[in-house]
Design an enzyme around this catalytic site. Structure first.
Site, PDB file in Angstrom:
ATOM      1  N   GLU A   1       0.903  -1.346   0.167  1.00  0.00           N
ATOM      2  CA  GLU A   1       0.118   0.078  -0.057  1.00  0.00           C
ATOM      3  C   GLU A   1       0.941   1.152  -0.042  1.00  0.00           C
ATOM      4  O   GLU A   1       1.988   1.252   0.110  1.00  0.00           O
ATOM      5  CB  GLU A   1      -0.966   0.058   1.286  1.00  0.00           C
ATOM      6  CG  GLU A   1      -1.817  -1.180   1.341  1.00  0.00           C
ATOM      7  CD  GLU A   1      -2.788  -1.180   2.358  1.00  0.00           C
ATOM      8  OE1 GLU A   1      -2.840  -0.217   3.337  1.00  0.00           O
ATOM      9  OE2 GLU A   1      -3.619  -2.076   2.283  1.00  0.00           O
TER      10      GLU A   1
ATOM     11  N   SER B   1       7.177  -3.391   3.481  1.00  0.00           N
ATOM     12  CA  SER B   1       8.072  -4.446   4.258  1.00  0.00           C
ATOM     13  C   SER B   1       7.030  -4.870   5.447  1.00  0.00           C
ATOM     14  O   SER B   1       6.820  -6.172   5.711  1.00  0.00           O
ATOM     15  CB  SER B   1       9.247  -3.888   4.755  1.00  0.00           C
ATOM     16  OG  SER B   1      10.135  -3.495   3.967  1.00  0.00           O
TER      17      SER B   1
ATOM     18  N   THR C   1       2.508  -4.987  -9.908  1.00  0.00           N
ATOM     19  CA  THR C   1       3.193  -5.336 -11.235  1.00  0.00           C
ATOM     20  C   THR C   1       1.813  -6.219 -11.868  1.00  0.00           C
ATOM     21  O   THR C   1       1.292  -6.803 -11.472  1.00  0.00           O
ATOM     22  CB  THR C   1       4.399  -6.509 -10.795  1.00  0.00           C
ATOM     23  OG1 THR C   1       5.448  -5.736 -10.165  1.00  0.00           O
ATOM     24  CG2 THR C   1       5.027  -6.942 -12.301  1.00  0.00           C
TER      25      THR C   1
ATOM     26  N   ARG D   1      37.832  -3.739 -27.081  1.00  0.00           N
ATOM     27  CA  ARG D   1      38.218  -2.409 -26.798  1.00  0.00           C
ATOM     28  C   ARG D   1      39.608  -2.401 -26.463  1.00  0.00           C
ATOM     29  O   ARG D   1      40.075  -3.304 -25.837  1.00  0.00           O
ATOM     30  CB  ARG D   1      37.305  -2.060 -25.530  1.00  0.00           C
ATOM     31  CG  ARG D   1      37.742  -0.675 -25.087  1.00  0.00           C
ATOM     32  CD  ARG D   1      37.121   0.453 -26.254  1.00  0.00           C
ATOM     33  NE  ARG D   1      37.375   1.802 -25.482  1.00  0.00           N
ATOM     34  CZ  ARG D   1      37.227   3.028 -26.557  1.00  0.00           C
ATOM     35  NH1 ARG D   1      36.906   2.688 -27.711  1.00  0.00           N
ATOM     36  NH2 ARG D   1      37.602   4.341 -25.911  1.00  0.00           N
TER      37      ARG D   1
ATOM     38  N   ILE E   1      33.508  -1.571 -17.270  1.00  0.00           N
ATOM     39  CA  ILE E   1      34.202  -2.211 -18.353  1.00  0.00           C
ATOM     40  C   ILE E   1      33.900  -1.619 -19.497  1.00  0.00           C
ATOM     41  O   ILE E   1      34.696  -1.423 -20.395  1.00  0.00           O
ATOM     42  CB  ILE E   1      33.996  -3.903 -18.604  1.00  0.00           C
ATOM     43  CG1 ILE E   1      34.740  -4.547 -17.301  1.00  0.00           C
ATOM     44  CG2 ILE E   1      34.506  -4.400 -19.601  1.00  0.00           C
ATOM     45  CD1 ILE E   1      34.420  -6.131 -17.349  1.00  0.00           C
TER      46      ILE E   1
ATOM     47  N   GLY F   1      33.007   5.017 -21.145  1.00  0.00           N
ATOM     48  CA  GLY F   1      32.223   5.897 -21.220  1.00  0.00           C
ATOM     49  C   GLY F   1      30.687   5.539 -22.091  1.00  0.00           C
ATOM     50  O   GLY F   1      29.581   5.693 -21.807  1.00  0.00           O
TER      51      GLY F   1
ATOM     52  N   GLU G   1       9.699  -8.666  -3.577  1.00  0.00           N
ATOM     53  CA  GLU G   1       9.687  -9.673  -2.906  1.00  0.00           C
ATOM     54  C   GLU G   1      10.556  -9.447  -1.675  1.00  0.00           C
ATOM     55  O   GLU G   1      10.985 -10.736  -1.259  1.00  0.00           O
ATOM     56  CB  GLU G   1      10.023 -10.890  -3.680  1.00  0.00           C
ATOM     57  CG  GLU G   1       9.479 -10.931  -5.272  1.00  0.00           C
ATOM     58  CD  GLU G   1       8.126 -11.409  -5.163  1.00  0.00           C
ATOM     59  OE1 GLU G   1       7.450 -11.653  -4.181  1.00  0.00           O
ATOM     60  OE2 GLU G   1       7.592 -11.341  -6.296  1.00  0.00           O
TER      61      GLU G   1
HETATM   62  C1  LIG Z   1       8.812  -1.923  -9.422  1.00  0.00           C
HETATM   63  C2  LIG Z   1       8.342  -2.698  -8.419  1.00  0.00           C
HETATM   64  C3  LIG Z   1       7.164  -3.611  -8.504  1.00  0.00           C
HETATM   65  C4  LIG Z   1       6.693  -3.998  -7.341  1.00  0.00           C
HETATM   66  N1  LIG Z   1       5.502  -5.046  -7.596  1.00  0.00           N
HETATM   67  C5  LIG Z   1       5.019  -5.418  -6.342  1.00  0.00           C
HETATM   68  C6  LIG Z   1       3.709  -6.224  -6.679  1.00  0.00           C
HETATM   69  O1  LIG Z   1       3.519  -6.824  -7.745  1.00  0.00           O
HETATM   70  N2  LIG Z   1       2.864  -6.701  -5.356  1.00  0.00           N
HETATM   71  C7  LIG Z   1       3.045  -6.082  -4.202  1.00  0.00           C
HETATM   72  O2  LIG Z   1       2.459  -6.280  -3.425  1.00  0.00           O
HETATM   73  N3  LIG Z   1       4.240  -5.129  -4.047  1.00  0.00           N
HETATM   74  C8  LIG Z   1       4.880  -4.851  -5.132  1.00  0.00           C
HETATM   75  N4  LIG Z   1       6.103  -4.004  -4.959  1.00  0.00           N
HETATM   76  C9  LIG Z   1       6.592  -3.456  -3.577  1.00  0.00           C
HETATM   77  C10 LIG Z   1       7.533  -4.137  -3.018  1.00  0.00           C
HETATM   78  O3  LIG Z   1       7.100  -5.272  -2.471  1.00  0.00           O
HETATM   79  C11 LIG Z   1       8.086  -3.141  -1.650  1.00  0.00           C
HETATM   80  O4  LIG Z   1       8.280  -1.906  -2.424  1.00  0.00           O
HETATM   81  C12 LIG Z   1       8.924  -3.576  -0.872  1.00  0.00           C
HETATM   82  O5  LIG Z   1       8.453  -4.668  -0.197  1.00  0.00           O
HETATM   83  C13 LIG Z   1       9.607  -2.789   0.146  1.00  0.00           C
HETATM   84  O6  LIG Z   1       8.439  -1.818   0.791  1.00  0.00           O
HETATM   85  P1  LIG Z   1       8.451  -0.356   0.850  1.00  0.00           P
HETATM   86  O7  LIG Z   1       8.864   0.187  -0.533  1.00  0.00           O
HETATM   87  O8  LIG Z   1       7.266   0.149   1.366  1.00  0.00           O
HETATM   88  O9  LIG Z   1       9.747   0.037   1.756  1.00  0.00           O
HETATM   89  P2  LIG Z   1       9.679   0.149   2.977  1.00  0.00           P
HETATM   90  O10 LIG Z   1       9.178  -1.077   3.946  1.00  0.00           O
HETATM   91  O11 LIG Z   1       9.117   1.340   3.595  1.00  0.00           O
HETATM   92  O12 LIG Z   1      11.382   0.092   3.466  1.00  0.00           O
HETATM   93  C14 LIG Z   1      12.064   1.120   3.403  1.00  0.00           C
HETATM   94  C15 LIG Z   1      13.638   0.944   3.885  1.00  0.00           C
HETATM   95  O13 LIG Z   1      13.630   0.650   5.045  1.00  0.00           O
HETATM   96  C16 LIG Z   1      14.098  -0.780   5.256  1.00  0.00           C
HETATM   97  N5  LIG Z   1      13.377  -1.499   6.578  1.00  0.00           N
HETATM   98  C17 LIG Z   1      12.104  -1.632   6.736  1.00  0.00           C
HETATM   99  N6  LIG Z   1      11.782  -2.188   7.766  1.00  0.00           N
HETATM  100  C18 LIG Z   1      12.900  -2.420   8.286  1.00  0.00           C
HETATM  101  C19 LIG Z   1      13.097  -3.189   9.660  1.00  0.00           C
HETATM  102  N7  LIG Z   1      12.437  -3.759  10.259  1.00  0.00           N
HETATM  103  N8  LIG Z   1      14.545  -3.370   9.885  1.00  0.00           N
HETATM  104  C20 LIG Z   1      15.441  -2.975   8.947  1.00  0.00           C
HETATM  105  N9  LIG Z   1      15.293  -1.958   7.721  1.00  0.00           N
HETATM  106  C21 LIG Z   1      13.792  -2.083   7.462  1.00  0.00           C
HETATM  107  C22 LIG Z   1      13.497  -1.336   4.267  1.00  0.00           C
HETATM  108  O14 LIG Z   1      14.511  -2.534   3.722  1.00  0.00           O
HETATM  109  C23 LIG Z   1      14.037  -0.418   2.884  1.00  0.00           C
HETATM  110  O15 LIG Z   1      15.596  -0.121   2.868  1.00  0.00           O
HETATM  111  C24 LIG Z   1       6.906  -3.631  -6.168  1.00  0.00           C
HETATM  112  C25 LIG Z   1       7.843  -2.567  -5.960  1.00  0.00           C
HETATM  113  C26 LIG Z   1       8.638  -2.043  -7.062  1.00  0.00           C
HETATM  114  C27 LIG Z   1       9.520  -1.082  -6.837  1.00  0.00           C
END
Ligand SMILES: Cc1cc2nc3c(=O)[nH]c(=O)nc-3n(C[C@H](O)[C@H](O)[C@H](O)COP(=O)(O)OP(=O)(O)OC[C@H]3O[C@@H](n4cnc5c(N)ncnc54)[C@H](O)[C@@H]3O)c2cc1C
Length: 404
Positions: free
Chosen positions: A131, A136, A162, A287, A356, A359, A382
């Site tokens: 959302e 995460s 996706t 190259r 490698i 530019g 994931e």
């Molecule tokens: C191109 C793309 C396609 C996607 N496709 C899908 C999809 O098909 N379906 C779907 O449901 N989701 C999808 N996602 C979402 C994706 O799964 C999430 O972006 C991912 O799980 C990270 O969540 P967030 O972006 O909210 O980051 P956040 O959870 O906000 O995390 C931000 C940072 O904090 C770190 N962090 C968070 N919690 C902790 C903790 N407890 N300890 C240490 N570090 C922490 C994270 O590692 C990250 O570095 C997609 C994302 C992208 C970019």
């Protein structure tokens, strides 16, 4: 380029499938991938070709019209496809996760209804947990389902789907506090979530009453495949479209799907890293600097050696994780390790191949420029690296519990 990333012990059928897919990648994907990616164009012709090859039904059981293949076969195909263009592997990945969740957790009626058309590639799947306010921390989901007679009414906003636009079936995870007091629901957030199987028209705008897919998110890479938001505003879903027919199991169903998805993302990392190595080793022999091919400078040879070692290590861990799942054992530790290592190594191998190229790596005419923008997605999707390390760490403490 067949020396690296070999897999011992494959059956004749697995070898035949892989050789067909590799051929398809070399002829139909690699020659057009960069151009389509720059235009952010959906690769319809490639998708039609994959449909014809039966790839949308690769792991769906034969009784539903699929090929009934293993996770290993699937992961090796994904590795090949990502070697050609990572976005194409993204098109089949969410489909595969939804088909897997249906196979594992669906009611008989749900399997009969969806799986044959999913195997044919006529229904294509997307899955939706994230959302705007969370990715995460899945336990913090705020989208909600409320029961109303024989239906549920869903409200909330989802992010990062996706295949959100091109799919016709979305597995959506929402909160369903039905039967629980607010205190119970707050104390056990994982037990108050349900997966709904939401059918919709492909496309953008209001694709079903109460369900809007606003449009494509503009991304730095991973183009061609559509990534969208999803807005539910009084979306009515019949009770027989609760995955498995019982509410409150959604979190576990989704985590099961994500676990196989992790092997899949590891496989993508392997494929992209292999392609980066191929590009780097080829460019390094063409190259010339200081009177000889740069491949003859030890610094560049060392880079190639490190890149190839990483390609081999990531492939071995990915294969191990897939085989473990195929044997029926729990593989969360191996899948987490494979996903973590393969995505980190992929980023490093791509960066070395980029260096490698000097530019020219910065020019959009060279394929490595595209790979450089694609690799970071694998560090996030994931489950981020930090989330993988949390899973790995927790499992290690279970396995190596101190016996004092
Ligand atoms: C191109 C793309 C396609 C996607 N496709 C899908 C999809 O098909 N379906 C779907 O449901 N989701 C999808 N996602 C979402 C994706 O799964 C999430 O972006 C991912 O799980 C990270 O969540 P967030 O972006 O909210 O980051 P956040 O959870 O906000 O995390 C931000 C940072 O904090 C770190 N962090 C968070 N919690 C902790 C903790 N407890 N300890 C240490 N570090 C922490 C994270 O590692 C990250 O570095 C997609 C994302 C992208 C970019």
């Amino acid at each position: 380029m067949a020396r690296l990333a070999q897999t011992a012990g494959l059956t004749d059928i697995q070898q035949e499938i892989l050789s067909t897919v590799r051929d398809f990648v070399d002829k139909e994907i690699i020659p057009v991938a960069t151009e389509l990616e720059h235009r952010d164009e959906y690769p319809q012709q490639i998708v039609d070709g994959l449909k014809e090859l039966g790839l949308f039904g690769l792991m769906i059981p034969e009784e539903y019209g699929g090929l009934g293949e293993s996770l290993l076969t699937y992961a090796l195909c994904v590795e090949e496809i990502a070697r050609g263009w990572m976005s194409v592997s993204g098109i089949i990945n969410t489909h595969f996760i939804v088909a897997y969740m249906l196979k594992q957790h669906g009611t008989q009626e749900q399997k009969d209804h969806f799986l044959p058309r999913m195997a044919a590639g006529d229904i294509r799947g997307a899955f939706s947990m994230s959302e705007p306010g969370l990715g995460s921390d899945v336990s913090a989901i705020t989208s909600k389902a409320v029961k109303d007679g024989e239906e549920y009414v869903l409200n909330g906003q989802k992010m990062w789907l996706t295949n959100g636009g091109t799919s016709s079936l979305v597995a959506v995870l929402v909160r369903s506090d039905e039967g629980l007091t607010p205190e119970e629901a707050a104390a056990k957030p994982h037990k108050s979530m349900t997966t709904f199987l939401v059918e919709k028209e492909p496309g953008f705008g209001e694709v079903r009453p109460g369900l809007t897919i606003p449009g494509k998110i503009d991304k730095m890479g991973y183009k061609g495949v559509d990534t969208t938001e999803l807005i539910m505003d009084g979306l009515r879903i019949p009770a027989n479209r609760v995955l498995g027919g019982v509410t409150g199991r959604g979190f576990y169903q989704m985590m099961d799907g994500v676990e196989v998805g992790r092997v899949n993302v590891a496989a993508r990392g392997c494929g992209v890293a292999q392609r980066a190595f191929e590009l780097g080793v080829s460019y390094a022999q063409q190259r010339h600097t200081f009177g000889k091919p740069i491949a003859q400078h030890q610094a560049i040879q060392f880079k190639l050696a490190e890149m190839a070692t990483k390609v081999e290590a990531a492939h071995a861990m990915m294969v191990n994780a897939a085989r473990k799942k195929d044997s029926g054992e729990r593989n969360d530790l191996e899948a987490g390790m494979a996903k973590y290592l393969a995505s980190e190594y992929c980023k490093e191998v791509v960066e070395d191949a980029f260096r490698i190229h000097g530019g020219y790596g910065f020019s959009k005419e060279y394929e490595i420029e595209r790979l450089y923008r694609e690799a970071p997605m694998l560090l996030i999707g994931e489950g981020t690296a930090e989330i993988q390390k949390m899973i790995i760490g927790r499992r290690l403490l279970e396995e190596y519990r101190f016996q004092g």
